[in-house]
Scaffold this active site. Structure first.
Site, PDB file in Angstrom:
ATOM      1  N   LYS A 110      54.502  -4.426   4.723  1.00  0.00           N
ATOM      2  CA  LYS A 110      54.773  -2.997   4.507  1.00  0.00           C
ATOM      3  C   LYS A 110      54.072  -2.163   5.578  1.00  0.00           C
ATOM      4  O   LYS A 110      54.670  -1.250   6.160  1.00  0.00           O
ATOM      5  CB  LYS A 110      54.293  -2.562   3.106  1.00  0.00           C
ATOM      6  CG  LYS A 110      55.196  -3.054   1.982  1.00  0.00           C
ATOM      7  CD  LYS A 110      54.616  -2.781   0.602  1.00  0.00           C
ATOM      8  CE  LYS A 110      55.466  -3.455  -0.469  1.00  0.00           C
ATOM      9  NZ  LYS A 110      54.886  -3.459  -1.804  1.00  0.00           N
ATOM     10  N   ASP A 127      57.487   4.315  -5.102  1.00  0.00           N
ATOM     11  CA  ASP A 127      58.036   3.049  -5.600  1.00  0.00           C
ATOM     12  C   ASP A 127      59.005   3.318  -6.747  1.00  0.00           C
ATOM     13  O   ASP A 127      59.666   2.405  -7.232  1.00  0.00           O
ATOM     14  CB  ASP A 127      56.904   2.131  -6.097  1.00  0.00           C
ATOM     15  CG  ASP A 127      56.763   0.885  -5.232  1.00  0.00           C
ATOM     16  OD1 ASP A 127      57.720   0.563  -4.502  1.00  0.00           O
ATOM     17  OD2 ASP A 127      55.696   0.251  -5.281  1.00  0.00           O
ATOM     18  N   GLN A 172      50.249  -2.098  -5.457  1.00  0.00           N
ATOM     19  CA  GLN A 172      50.804  -3.440  -5.276  1.00  0.00           C
ATOM     20  C   GLN A 172      50.639  -4.240  -6.572  1.00  0.00           C
ATOM     21  O   GLN A 172      49.534  -4.362  -7.095  1.00  0.00           O
ATOM     22  CB  GLN A 172      50.077  -4.149  -4.110  1.00  0.00           C
ATOM     23  CG  GLN A 172      50.632  -5.511  -3.771  1.00  0.00           C
ATOM     24  CD  GLN A 172      52.071  -5.448  -3.247  1.00  0.00           C
ATOM     25  OE1 GLN A 172      52.399  -4.613  -2.406  1.00  0.00           O
ATOM     26  NE2 GLN A 172      52.926  -6.323  -3.738  1.00  0.00           N
TER      27      GLN A 172
END
Ligand code: NAD
Length: 264
Positions: free
Chosen positions: A48, A113, A90
């Site tokens: 990422k 997200d 994460q």
């Protein structure tokens, strides 16, 4: 129906993001929150950060110790997010920390997200899949789609998005009689997390392989047993190099959009 090349598509998307960032003037900023030191998470985060740097997004990683309490983590997230356009956590988190509590600590407008119910952004993995199908001109209207795996981050939101796009969706899980459902599907999405899972079904339609599994020899693979299924499916998204890069592309797009909204 043969699906398009994801590598070329993500390359083109990155060029679009660079142009949009040039118009904003300031580099969008993304905070990536990590708890502990899981090897797979380290790898995903590294990818990422690399992709973000390539397009001009500043991605800072905040790594907290595995024994941080849920309360401490949430307080830190609330503090860290001040300086960022987007914040992601994460997964997976250690068992003592509830995903729900952590998502609630993120400002929905910065939840790039797309996990929060009030986030204005498409959830990264389902959104990436939808963006890819649109790019391939795969019209979901009236199609029968079978999604295998009903997690909150993949299967369920994808089922909703595909239903909204006028597909008829069957959401399967570990208790489903899978072969009954696969027959007649126009598109299959597998998000199970078991290597070789999709192996002996008579598949003649595109398959979106979301699964990421590590084999004993260290290689990554998806849920599809390529040797037995590949010649029969008209296209199967590869692992690595398929849904993973599309997920990161969606995340970057959401971050750029968040930065654009800030200057409006
Ligand atoms: P999860 O473990 O939360 O859910 C797995 C789902 O598979 C469950 O709903 C379960 O009911 C279903 N399942 C298990 N065994 C089954 C069986 N025999 N038949 C039918 N269904 C069965 O998983 P998740 O978080 O959605 O992740 C799934 C996979 O996708 C993992 O490999 C994960 O690493 C991968 N993933 C990839 C990306 C990406 O960006 N490429 C993003 C998220 C998840």
């Amino acid at each position: 129906m043969v699906l398009g090349n994801i590598k070329e598509y993500t390359k083109a998307l990155k060029e679009q993001f660079k142009d949009r960032i040039a118009t904003i003037g300031d580099a969008p900023k993304l905070a990536i929150i990590q708890v502990g030191n899981i090897e797979a998470s380290n790898r995903y985060i590294k990818n990422k950060v690399k992709d973000c740097e390539e397009v001009g997004i500043i991605a800072d990683v905040y790594q907290y110790p595995e024994d941080i309490t849920e309360h401490e983590l949430c307080e830190n997230i609330k503090f860290d997010q001040e300086h960022y356009d987007g914040v992601i956590v994460q997964l997976p988190l250690p068992p003592h920390i509830r995903e729900k509590a952590v998502v609630a600590a993120i400002d929905p407008l910065k939840d790039v997200d797309g996990f929060h119910i009030d986030s204005p952004y498409p959830p990264a993995t389902p959104g990436g899949i939808m963006m890819y199908l649109k790019h391939c001109n795969f019209d979901l209207t009236g199609k029968d789609v079978v999604i295998i795996g009903r997690s909150n981050i993949v299967g369920k939101p994808l089922a909703r998005m595909m239903t909204d796009a006028d597909a008829t969706v069957t959401l399967c899980h570990s208790k489903s009689k899978l072969s009954n459902h696969l027959y007649g599907a126009d598109l299959i999405v597998t998000a199970v997390g078991k290597a070789g899972f999709l192996n002996c079904y008579p598949i003649h339609v595109p398959v979106i392989d979301v699964g990421i599994n590590r084999l004993e020899n260290g290689k990554l693979c998806g849920d599809v047993d390529f040797e037995n299924v590949e010649p029969k499916a008209s296209y199967i998204t590869p692992v690595p190099g398929g849904v993973g890069p599309m997920t990161v592309a969606m995340l970057m797009q959401n971050t750029v959009t968040a930065a654009e909204k800030k200057i409006k």
